[in-house]
Design a protein around this motif. Sequence first.
Motif, PDB file in Angstrom:
ATOM      1  N   PRO A   1       0.844  -1.201   0.000  1.00  0.00           N
ATOM      2  CA  PRO A   1       0.000   0.000   0.000  1.00  0.00           C
ATOM      3  C   PRO A   1       0.879   1.252   0.000  1.00  0.00           C
ATOM      4  CG  PRO A   1      -0.704  -1.540   1.699  1.00  0.00           C
ATOM      5  CD  PRO A   1       0.580  -2.065   1.139  1.00  0.00           C
ATOM      6  N   HIS A   2       0.505   2.232  -0.813  1.00  0.00           N
ATOM      7  CA  HIS A   2       1.324   3.436  -0.950  1.00  0.00           C
ATOM      8  C   HIS A   2       0.491   4.594  -1.491  1.00  0.00           C
ATOM      9  CE1 HIS A   2       1.212   1.649  -4.934  1.00  0.00           C
ATOM     10  NE2 HIS A   2       1.414   2.870  -5.406  1.00  0.00           N
ATOM     11  N   ILE A   3       0.983   5.792  -1.269  1.00  0.00           N
ATOM     12  CA  ILE A   3       0.432   7.002  -1.881  1.00  0.00           C
ATOM     13  C   ILE A   3       1.490   7.498  -2.855  1.00  0.00           C
ATOM     14  CG2 ILE A   3      -0.315   9.383  -1.493  1.00  0.00           C
ATOM     15  CD1 ILE A   3      -1.259   8.484   1.296  1.00  0.00           C
ATOM     16  N   ASN A   4       1.154   7.503  -4.132  1.00  0.00           N
ATOM     17  CA  ASN A   4       2.110   7.975  -5.137  1.00  0.00           C
ATOM     18  C   ASN A   4       2.365   9.461  -4.971  1.00  0.00           C
ATOM     19  OD1 ASN A   4       2.013   5.464  -6.285  1.00  0.00           O
ATOM     20  ND2 ASN A   4       1.075   6.117  -8.184  1.00  0.00           N
ATOM     21  N   ILE A   5       3.621   9.825  -5.065  1.00  0.00           N
ATOM     22  CA  ILE A   5       3.978  11.231  -5.203  1.00  0.00           C
ATOM     23  C   ILE A   5       4.370  11.450  -6.664  1.00  0.00           C
ATOM     24  CG2 ILE A   5       5.548  13.078  -4.515  1.00  0.00           C
ATOM     25  CD1 ILE A   5       3.877  12.389  -2.172  1.00  0.00           C
ATOM     26  N   LEU A   6       5.185  10.549  -7.192  1.00  0.00           N
ATOM     27  CA  LEU A   6       5.584  10.597  -8.597  1.00  0.00           C
ATOM     28  C   LEU A   6       5.060   9.362  -9.314  1.00  0.00           C
ATOM     29  CD1 LEU A   6       9.326  11.670  -8.297  1.00  0.00           C
ATOM     30  CD2 LEU A   6       7.368  13.116  -8.835  1.00  0.00           C
ATOM     31  N   PHE A   7       4.620   9.527 -10.550  1.00  0.00           N
ATOM     32  CA  PHE A   7       4.219   8.420 -11.403  1.00  0.00           C
ATOM     33  C   PHE A   7       4.409   8.868 -12.842  1.00  0.00           C
ATOM     34  CE2 PHE A   7       1.364   5.984 -13.993  1.00  0.00           C
ATOM     35  CZ  PHE A   7       1.635   4.703 -13.560  1.00  0.00           C
ATOM     36  N   PRO A   8       5.007   8.091 -13.713  1.00  0.00           N
ATOM     37  CA  PRO A   8       5.468   6.731 -13.440  1.00  0.00           C
ATOM     38  C   PRO A   8       6.642   6.739 -12.465  1.00  0.00           C
ATOM     39  CG  PRO A   8       6.073   7.413 -15.657  1.00  0.00           C
ATOM     40  CD  PRO A   8       5.265   8.528 -15.065  1.00  0.00           C
ATOM     41  N   PHE A   9       6.822   5.594 -11.862  1.00  0.00           N
ATOM     42  CA  PHE A   9       7.858   5.469 -10.847  1.00  0.00           C
ATOM     43  C   PHE A   9       9.238   5.726 -11.430  1.00  0.00           C
ATOM     44  CE2 PHE A   9       4.529   2.488  -9.301  1.00  0.00           C
ATOM     45  CZ  PHE A   9       4.139   3.250  -8.226  1.00  0.00           C
ATOM     46  N   ILE A  10      10.098   6.207 -10.590  1.00  0.00           N
ATOM     47  CA  ILE A  10      11.471   6.466 -11.001  1.00  0.00           C
ATOM     48  C   ILE A  10      12.254   5.148 -10.968  1.00  0.00           C
ATOM     49  CG2 ILE A  10      12.350   7.032  -8.707  1.00  0.00           C
ATOM     50  CD1 ILE A  10      13.757   9.414 -10.208  1.00  0.00           C
ATOM     51  N   GLU A  11      13.178   4.987 -11.877  1.00  0.00           N
ATOM     52  CA  GLU A  11      13.969   3.759 -11.927  1.00  0.00           C
ATOM     53  C   GLU A  11      14.887   3.675 -10.716  1.00  0.00           C
ATOM     54  OE1 GLU A  11      15.807   2.866 -15.642  1.00  0.00           O
ATOM     55  OE2 GLU A  11      14.171   3.784 -16.754  1.00  0.00           O
ATOM     56  N   GLU A  12      15.156   2.458 -10.293  1.00  0.00           N
ATOM     57  CA  GLU A  12      15.929   2.214  -9.074  1.00  0.00           C
ATOM     58  C   GLU A  12      17.298   2.883  -9.096  1.00  0.00           C
ATOM     59  OE1 GLU A  12      17.180  -1.588  -6.279  1.00  0.00           O
ATOM     60  OE2 GLU A  12      15.874  -1.893  -8.007  1.00  0.00           O
ATOM     61  N   GLY A  13      17.900   3.016 -10.248  1.00  0.00           N
ATOM     62  CA  GLY A  13      19.202   3.658 -10.357  1.00  0.00           C
ATOM     63  C   GLY A  13      19.197   5.119  -9.913  1.00  0.00           C
ATOM     64  N   TYR A  14      18.022   5.739  -9.869  1.00  0.00           N
ATOM     65  CA  TYR A  14      17.906   7.141  -9.459  1.00  0.00           C
ATOM     66  C   TYR A  14      17.505   7.307  -7.990  1.00  0.00           C
ATOM     67  CZ  TYR A  14      18.100   8.278 -14.414  1.00  0.00           C
ATOM     68  OH  TYR A  14      18.484   8.415 -15.715  1.00  0.00           O
TER      69      TYR A  14
END
Length: 141
Positions: A16-29
């Motif tokens: 469960p989560h509340i998006n702040i950014l979408f699409p999600f940022i890649e793990e490298g960032y």
Amino acid sequence: QTIRQKHDPGYLRWMPHINILFPFIEEGYFAPIAQYIATEIVHKMQIKSFDVHLASFDVFDNVKKQLQTQRNHSNQQQNEWTKHRNNHQKMETLFLRPNGCQQSLRRIFNALKKDWSQCVALSGNKKEYVPHLTVGKFKMN
């Protein structure tokens, strides 16, 4: 979680989560954005920790408008419209709306979208950031 398990296609993939950014940022960032959030947002904007209370269910405004349109038609027109709509009906998001922290979430979102615009997707009829926790996807009648 019981409702999400049954109705949210993303249940197995995401907690469960509340998006702040979408699409999600890649793990490298993750490291650079975490540093950015700490220095540019939390510190400079003096954002303090806050509680999130999820007290009410809701749907996006475009769904509310569709339901209102449906209610405004006469019974015969509504039945025809409903039959047509049900044949082409898509799944809509039912969510929990956070109470008492929307302003803080919007401040964070507005600060992030300036430098991370590639992670800001306001799709469809949503013209502004709507903090929410998805509960499931449903056909709305």
